[in-house]
Design a protein around this motif. Structure first.
Motif, short mmCIF file in Angstrom:
data_model
loop_
_atom_site.label_atom_id
_atom_site.label_comp_id
_atom_site.label_asym_id
_atom_site.label_seq_id
_atom_site.Cartn_x
_atom_site.Cartn_y
_atom_site.Cartn_z
N ALA A 167 0.88 -1.17 0.00
CA ALA A 167 0.00 0.00 0.00
C ALA A 167 0.92 1.22 0.00
N ALA A 168 0.80 2.07 1.00
CA ALA A 168 1.70 3.22 1.07
C ALA A 168 2.84 2.96 2.03
N ASP A 169 2.84 1.79 2.68
CA ASP A 169 3.86 1.51 3.68
C ASP A 169 4.99 0.69 3.07
N ASN A 170 6.21 0.92 3.57
CA ASN A 170 7.35 0.14 3.13
C ASN A 170 7.27 -1.27 3.71
N LYS A 171 7.90 -2.19 3.00
CA LYS A 171 7.87 -3.59 3.43
C LYS A 171 9.29 -4.13 3.57
N THR A 172 9.43 -5.11 4.46
CA THR A 172 10.67 -5.87 4.58
C THR A 172 10.41 -7.28 4.07
N LEU A 173 11.29 -7.75 3.20
CA LEU A 173 11.13 -9.06 2.59
C LEU A 173 12.48 -9.76 2.59
#
Length: 233
Positions: A215-221
């Motif tokens: 969405a508008a949030d950053n992600k950690t993968l």
């Protein structure tokens, strides 16, 4: 009216930027990789190195982080026009290709450079239809232009003069890719909101894909790849 239109346009752009997100993460290696092999250099290249060169199959750093992994959006990203200007440069220096793994966008021109003062040749060996093989000699310090029109992970480059010299170029039709650093870290910036499949591809440890919703949030993968045993001679 012009002022109102300007405010609406600015707001739209701000909303577009706000919806973009980054994916950061780390690729780790599980298991013990086979030892790297010492390269037998010729006399000319041997003079350039105080220590022997080795293969670069597994670059394992801090926290078991794995370098030289091509991480890219495999599904979900819309194709984008190639950026204007040249992409990153692939260099031949000290009888090695540098970097060992890099990425470009389909249709993006980039240079392959000879920084040494003696003969190299640049031989690209794509396998995807529409990407043309090219073999060009570089007898002196110089640059040659390359471009691939289709996505391909990964295109192999070699020097036919020095048979230990290899490099690999990931080609995708959008800007959402990265190569892990020496400790396995990566960042893919500016992804619009959506559903994606992200793949981490390593030449020896293979590939692993993960699905992510932004969405508008950053992600950690994060990814973990398995070390493969050396093939039996």
């Amino acid at each position: 009216m012009k002022l109102t239109l300007g405010i609406i346009t600015a707001a739209a752009l701000a909303g577009s930027c706000a919806s973009a997100a980054d994916i950061t993460g780390k690729v780790k290696l599980s298991g013990t990789p086979p030892p790297e092999k010492q390269i037998q250099l010729d006399a000319t290249c041997g003079k350039l190195h105080a220590k022997p060169l080795t293969t670069r199959h597994y670059m394992v750093g801090e926290g078991s982080g794995l370098g030289n992994v091509f991480v890219y959006v495999k599904e979900g990203a819309k194709p984008a026009p190639a950026p204007a200007g040249k992409g990153p440069t692939l260099d031949q220096v000290g009888c090695e290709y540098t970097p060992y793994v890099m990425g470009v966008q389909a249709g993006q021109h980039f240079d392959v450079k000879n920084s040494d003062t003696f003969l190299h040749n640049v031989h690209s060996m794509p396998k995807v239809e529409g990407n043309k093989e090219k073999n060009v000699g570089q007898p002196i310090p110089m640059k040659s232009d390359f471009v691939f029109e289709k996505s391909e992970v990964l295109v192999r480059f070699k020097c036919d003069v020095h048979p230990w010299m290899f490099a690999y170029v990931g080609v995708v039709d959008h800007p959402y890719y990265a190569v892990t650093d020496k400790d396995g870290n990566f960042k893919i910036s500016g992804l619009p909101a959506g559903n994606y499949t992200v793949e981490a591809f390593h030449l020896k440890a293979g590939a692993k894909a993960e699905k992510v919703t932004l969405a508008a949030d950053n992600k950690t993968l994060d990814f973990t790849l398995e070390a493969k045993a050396a093939p039996t001679p």
